[in-house]
Design a protein around this motif. Structure first.
Motif, PDB file in Angstrom:
ATOM      1  N   UNK A 190       3.287   2.945  15.144  1.00 54.94           N
ATOM      2  CA  UNK A 190       1.931   3.433  14.891  1.00 54.94           C
ATOM      3  C   UNK A 190       1.773   4.838  15.431  1.00 54.94           C
ATOM      4  N   UNK A 191       1.127   5.677  14.638  1.00 54.24           N
ATOM      5  CA  UNK A 191       0.794   7.031  15.046  1.00 54.24           C
ATOM      6  C   UNK A 191      -0.641   6.995  15.544  1.00 54.24           C
ATOM      7  N   UNK A 232       0.834  -1.208   0.000  1.00 58.52           N
ATOM      8  CA  UNK A 232       0.000   0.000   0.000  1.00 58.52           C
ATOM      9  C   UNK A 232       0.866   1.254   0.000  1.00 58.52           C
ATOM     10  N   UNK A 233       1.921   1.259   0.805  1.00 61.16           N
ATOM     11  CA  UNK A 233       2.810   2.423   0.850  1.00 61.16           C
ATOM     12  C   UNK A 233       3.497   2.606  -0.498  1.00 61.16           C
ATOM     13  N   UNK A 234       3.938   1.507  -1.098  1.00 60.76           N
ATOM     14  CA  UNK A 234       4.612   1.574  -2.400  1.00 60.76           C
ATOM     15  C   UNK A 234       3.662   2.034  -3.500  1.00 60.76           C
ATOM     16  N   UNK A 282      -0.086   4.241   4.139  1.00 61.15           N
ATOM     17  CA  UNK A 282      -0.440   2.953   4.730  1.00 61.15           C
ATOM     18  C   UNK A 282      -1.940   2.692   4.577  1.00 61.15           C
ATOM     19  N   UNK A 283      -2.329   1.423   4.587  1.00 62.98           N
ATOM     20  CA  UNK A 283      -3.746   1.100   4.520  1.00 62.98           C
ATOM     21  C   UNK A 283      -4.429   1.342   5.860  1.00 62.98           C
ATOM     22  N   UNK A 284      -5.745   1.457   5.833  1.00 62.89           N
ATOM     23  CA  UNK A 284      -6.509   1.528   7.081  1.00 62.89           C
ATOM     24  C   UNK A 284      -6.594   0.126   7.668  1.00 62.89           C
ATOM     25  N   UNK A 285      -7.030   0.034   8.917  1.00 60.95           N
ATOM     26  CA  UNK A 285      -7.192  -1.275   9.539  1.00 60.95           C
ATOM     27  C   UNK A 285      -8.219  -2.113   8.778  1.00 60.95           C
ATOM     28  N   UNK A 312      -4.414   6.200   8.955  1.00 59.27           N
ATOM     29  CA  UNK A 312      -3.375   5.515   8.163  1.00 59.27           C
ATOM     30  C   UNK A 312      -2.007   5.705   8.828  1.00 59.27           C
ATOM     31  N   UNK A 313      -2.016   5.664  10.144  1.00 56.05           N
ATOM     32  CA  UNK A 313      -0.812   5.973  10.909  1.00 56.05           C
ATOM     33  C   UNK A 313       0.061   4.779  11.206  1.00 56.05           C
TER      34      UNK A 313
END
Length: 73
Positions: free
Chosen positions: A62-63, A23-25, A30-33, A68-69
Motif C-alpha cells: 500500500x502507498x 479493477x487494475x485489469x 486499483x479501486x478505492x477503499x 488508489x495506492x
C-alpha cells in the motif's frame, strides 16, 4: 528473482484481491477503499483491516495517503 510467499488467505481476502485485480485489469488502477467495500459487501473499516492483513501476508503493498495506492505483489 525472489518470490514472496503469500500465507493462507481467508475467503474475504481472496474476494478483495479479486476485486483489486479486476479493477487494475479493467480500469488500469486499483479501486478505492469505498469501491472495494461496495464490491465485496463489507464496511470500509473492515476493508482497512483486511488490507493490513493482506499487506502483512505479502499479498499487497500500500502507498500511504494515496486513494488508489494498492499494488499487488
Amino acid at each position: 528473482m525472489a518470490r514472496h510467499k503469500v500465507e493462507y488467505l481467508t475467503d474475504i481476502q481472496e474476494r478483495i484481491l479479486r476485486c483489486i485485480r479486476l479493477a487494475i485489469t479493467n480500469q488500469g488502477d486499483a479501486p478505492t477503499l469505498a469501491e472495494i467495500a461496495t464490491a465485496v459487501g463489507i464496511r470500509p473499516s473492515a476493508v482497512h483491516y483486511q488490507l493490513r492483513e493482506l499487506e502483512a501476508k505479502g499479498a499487497v503493498v500500500r502507498e500511504r495517503h494515496q486513494p488508489r495506492g494498492i499494488r499487488l505483489t
